[in-house]
Motif scaffolding. Structure first.
Motif, PDB file in Angstrom:
ATOM      1  N   GLU A 155       0.816  -1.217   0.000  1.00  0.00           N
ATOM      2  CA  GLU A 155       0.000   0.000   0.000  1.00  0.00           C
ATOM      3  C   GLU A 155       0.848   1.264   0.000  1.00  0.00           C
ATOM      4  OE1 GLU A 155      -3.278   0.199   2.766  1.00  0.00           O
ATOM      5  OE2 GLU A 155      -3.372  -1.996   2.808  1.00  0.00           O
ATOM      6  N   THR A 156       1.971   1.221   0.692  1.00  0.00           N
ATOM      7  CA  THR A 156       2.877   2.374   0.765  1.00  0.00           C
ATOM      8  C   THR A 156       4.319   1.858   0.661  1.00  0.00           C
ATOM      9  OG1 THR A 156       2.907   2.226   3.192  1.00  0.00           O
ATOM     10  CG2 THR A 156       1.335   3.791   2.211  1.00  0.00           C
ATOM     11  N   PRO A 157       5.274   2.730   0.341  1.00  0.00           N
ATOM     12  CA  PRO A 157       6.661   2.271   0.225  1.00  0.00           C
ATOM     13  C   PRO A 157       7.274   1.794   1.538  1.00  0.00           C
ATOM     14  CG  PRO A 157       6.380   4.420  -0.837  1.00  0.00           C
ATOM     15  CD  PRO A 157       5.113   4.105  -0.104  1.00  0.00           C
ATOM     16  N   TYR A 158       6.760   2.303   2.663  1.00  0.00           N
ATOM     17  CA  TYR A 158       7.308   1.936   3.972  1.00  0.00           C
ATOM     18  C   TYR A 158       6.159   1.734   4.956  1.00  0.00           C
ATOM     19  CZ  TYR A 158      11.313   4.079   1.721  1.00  0.00           C
ATOM     20  OH  TYR A 158      12.288   4.399   0.821  1.00  0.00           O
ATOM     21  N   THR A 159       6.299   0.726   5.817  1.00  0.00           N
ATOM     22  CA  THR A 159       5.336   0.494   6.889  1.00  0.00           C
ATOM     23  C   THR A 159       6.104   0.071   8.130  1.00  0.00           C
ATOM     24  OG1 THR A 159       3.583  -0.186   5.371  1.00  0.00           O
ATOM     25  CG2 THR A 159       3.342  -0.866   7.653  1.00  0.00           C
ATOM     26  N   LEU A 160       5.763   0.651   9.253  1.00  0.00           N
ATOM     27  CA  LEU A 160       6.349   0.289  10.537  1.00  0.00           C
ATOM     28  C   LEU A 160       5.320  -0.504  11.328  1.00  0.00           C
ATOM     29  CD1 LEU A 160       7.837   3.778  11.443  1.00  0.00           C
ATOM     30  CD2 LEU A 160       9.030   1.854  10.377  1.00  0.00           C
ATOM     31  N   THR A 161       5.770  -1.584  11.970  1.00  0.00           N
ATOM     32  CA  THR A 161       4.861  -2.354  12.809  1.00  0.00           C
ATOM     33  C   THR A 161       5.486  -2.615  14.167  1.00  0.00           C
ATOM     34  OG1 THR A 161       5.683  -4.483  11.966  1.00  0.00           O
ATOM     35  CG2 THR A 161       3.737  -3.539  10.870  1.00  0.00           C
ATOM     36  N   ALA A 162       4.617  -2.714  15.147  1.00  0.00           N
ATOM     37  CA  ALA A 162       4.935  -3.167  16.498  1.00  0.00           C
ATOM     38  C   ALA A 162       3.726  -4.008  16.911  1.00  0.00           C
ATOM     39  CB  ALA A 162       5.141  -1.983  17.441  1.00  0.00           C
ATOM     40  N   TRP A 163       3.795  -4.664  18.045  1.00  0.00           N
ATOM     41  CA  TRP A 163       2.677  -5.506  18.483  1.00  0.00           C
ATOM     42  C   TRP A 163       1.391  -4.678  18.542  1.00  0.00           C
ATOM     43  CZ3 TRP A 163       2.342 -10.633  18.791  1.00  0.00           C
ATOM     44  CH2 TRP A 163       1.254 -11.199  19.477  1.00  0.00           C
ATOM     45  N   ARG A 164       0.431  -4.984  17.677  1.00  0.00           N
ATOM     46  CA  ARG A 164      -0.897  -4.361  17.580  1.00  0.00           C
ATOM     47  C   ARG A 164      -0.884  -2.954  16.973  1.00  0.00           C
ATOM     48  NH1 ARG A 164      -3.142  -3.288  22.348  1.00  0.00           N
ATOM     49  NH2 ARG A 164      -5.049  -2.839  21.206  1.00  0.00           N
ATOM     50  N   HIS A 165       0.244  -2.494  16.428  1.00  0.00           N
ATOM     51  CA  HIS A 165       0.323  -1.124  15.905  1.00  0.00           C
ATOM     52  C   HIS A 165       0.998  -1.103  14.543  1.00  0.00           C
ATOM     53  CE1 HIS A 165      -0.988   0.242  19.812  1.00  0.00           C
ATOM     54  NE2 HIS A 165      -0.038  -0.496  20.357  1.00  0.00           N
ATOM     55  N   LEU A 166       0.546  -0.161  13.697  1.00  0.00           N
ATOM     56  CA  LEU A 166       1.052  -0.070  12.335  1.00  0.00           C
ATOM     57  C   LEU A 166       1.031   1.390  11.878  1.00  0.00           C
ATOM     58  CD1 LEU A 166       0.038  -2.462   9.503  1.00  0.00           C
ATOM     59  CD2 LEU A 166      -0.268  -0.046   9.151  1.00  0.00           C
ATOM     60  N   LEU A 167       2.081   1.804  11.198  1.00  0.00           N
ATOM     61  CA  LEU A 167       2.165   3.159  10.642  1.00  0.00           C
ATOM     62  C   LEU A 167       2.640   3.053   9.200  1.00  0.00           C
ATOM     63  CD1 LEU A 167       2.063   6.275  10.975  1.00  0.00           C
ATOM     64  CD2 LEU A 167       4.453   6.145  11.732  1.00  0.00           C
ATOM     65  N   ARG A 168       1.818   3.549   8.269  1.00  0.00           N
ATOM     66  CA  ARG A 168       2.174   3.541   6.852  1.00  0.00           C
ATOM     67  C   ARG A 168       2.797   4.892   6.490  1.00  0.00           C
ATOM     68  NH1 ARG A 168      -0.183  -1.108   5.161  1.00  0.00           N
ATOM     69  NH2 ARG A 168      -2.120  -1.696   6.183  1.00  0.00           N
ATOM     70  N   LEU A 169       3.883   4.848   5.711  1.00  0.00           N
ATOM     71  CA  LEU A 169       4.578   6.073   5.315  1.00  0.00           C
ATOM     72  C   LEU A 169       4.638   6.166   3.791  1.00  0.00           C
ATOM     73  CD1 LEU A 169       7.598   5.839   7.797  1.00  0.00           C
ATOM     74  CD2 LEU A 169       5.537   7.236   8.052  1.00  0.00           C
ATOM     75  N   ALA A 170       4.158   7.272   3.246  1.00  0.00           N
ATOM     76  CA  ALA A 170       4.192   7.495   1.797  1.00  0.00           C
ATOM     77  C   ALA A 170       5.614   7.766   1.314  1.00  0.00           C
ATOM     78  CB  ALA A 170       3.269   8.655   1.424  1.00  0.00           C
ATOM     79  N   GLU A 171       6.471   8.223   2.230  1.00  0.00           N
ATOM     80  CA  GLU A 171       7.888   8.413   1.928  1.00  0.00           C
ATOM     81  C   GLU A 171       8.659   8.159   3.210  1.00  0.00           C
ATOM     82  OE1 GLU A 171       8.292  13.225   2.469  1.00  0.00           O
ATOM     83  OE2 GLU A 171       7.771  12.441   0.499  1.00  0.00           O
ATOM     84  N   TYR A 172       9.952   7.894   3.075  1.00  0.00           N
ATOM     85  CA  TYR A 172      10.728   7.590   4.266  1.00  0.00           C
ATOM     86  C   TYR A 172      10.897   8.844   5.109  1.00  0.00           C
ATOM     87  CZ  TYR A 172      14.015   5.586   7.464  1.00  0.00           C
ATOM     88  OH  TYR A 172      14.598   5.137   8.616  1.00  0.00           O
ATOM     89  N   ASP A 173      10.670   8.691   6.416  1.00  0.00           N
ATOM     90  CA  ASP A 173      10.745   9.811   7.347  1.00  0.00           C
ATOM     91  C   ASP A 173      11.413   9.314   8.634  1.00  0.00           C
ATOM     92  OD1 ASP A 173      10.339  11.869   9.161  1.00  0.00           O
ATOM     93  OD2 ASP A 173       8.207  12.088   8.715  1.00  0.00           O
ATOM     94  N   GLU A 174      12.695   9.655   8.792  1.00  0.00           N
ATOM     95  CA  GLU A 174      13.442   9.185   9.945  1.00  0.00           C
ATOM     96  C   GLU A 174      12.834   9.674  11.256  1.00  0.00           C
ATOM     97  OE1 GLU A 174      16.475   8.656  13.004  1.00  0.00           O
ATOM     98  OE2 GLU A 174      15.813  10.590  12.287  1.00  0.00           O
ATOM     99  N   ALA A 175      12.250  10.871  11.256  1.00  0.00           N
ATOM    100  CA  ALA A 175      11.606  11.388  12.472  1.00  0.00           C
ATOM    101  C   ALA A 175      10.398  10.520  12.842  1.00  0.00           C
ATOM    102  CB  ALA A 175      11.193  12.844  12.281  1.00  0.00           C
ATOM    103  N   ALA A 176       9.679  10.023  11.849  1.00  0.00           N
ATOM    104  CA  ALA A 176       8.538   9.136  12.122  1.00  0.00           C
ATOM    105  C   ALA A 176       9.035   7.794  12.669  1.00  0.00           C
ATOM    106  CB  ALA A 176       7.715   8.928  10.859  1.00  0.00           C
TER     107      ALA A 176
END
Length: 194
Positions: A155-176
């Motif tokens: 869906e997006t170039p980058y996705t971060l996951t942790a137990w029960r949590h997800l963040l989709r990023l349209a572009e890489y963002d080190e601060a995110a």
């Protein structure tokens, strides 16, 4: 008292010792910036930036039972954020190939953050930064790993996951990435360490 060396040799040794001390201090300062012992990328605040965290999706717990390796598991999120998993885990690192999802989910339960990337969209800056995160968080209960999406058409170039949590990023963002790690790294249900 002299050591039997001529004055020029003593001055040269003295300069080298001084440079060694300065060099060691510089390495120590760098290690301090990186959290020493290879455990952090800078210091993480206790919580993530709430503007970033507001975009995180949270999901119900799909369970944490161990299943036999090779068992197919249908996860409710893509990529998964919880659910049945194998007894193995995936070590911290930057991977060029997807890892077994049953092991990845168990790694999330241990408090890991998993960053997925689209191999066709990843930038060199993102690759370098993700490698730094993966080298910096290597503990059993708070590791960081990056790997390609295991599915076609992310869906997006980058996705971060942790137990029960997800963040989709349209572009890489080190601060995110930093905010997400501050909020969730080391806070898995099996043995929270933060």
């Amino acid at each position: 008292m002299t050591d039997g060396r001529n004055p020029a040799t003593r001055r040269s040794l003295s300069r080298r010792r001084a440079l060694g001390v300065v060099g060691a201090a510089g390495v120590g300062a760098l290690a301090g910036c990186l959290g020493g012992g290879g455990d952090t990328v800078g210091s993480l605040p206790d919580r993530g930036d709430q503007q970033v965290i507001a975009d995180v999706e949270s999901f119900p717990n799909e369970g944490n039972q161990h299943v036999q390796r090779g068992t197919g598991v249908d996860y409710g999120t893509r990529p998964p954020t919880s659910g049945p998993h194998y007894s193995g885990t995936v070590s911290a690192g930057f991977y060029e190939e997807p890892q077994p999802m049953g092991d990845v989910v168990h790694t999330l339960e241990h408090g890991a953050v998993v960053a997925y990337y689209d191999p066709e969209a990843i930038t060199e800056d993102a690759r370098s930064n993700l490698r730094t995160w993966a080298r910096s968080f290597t503990g059993t209960w708070r590791s960081f790993l990056a790997m390609p999406y295991p599915y076609d058409d992310p869906e997006t170039p980058y996705t971060l996951t942790a137990w029960r949590h997800l963040l989709r990023l349209a572009e890489y963002d080190e601060a995110a990435v930093r905010a997400f790690c501050a909020e969730y790294l080391g806070r898995g249900p099996e043995n929270p360490v933060r």
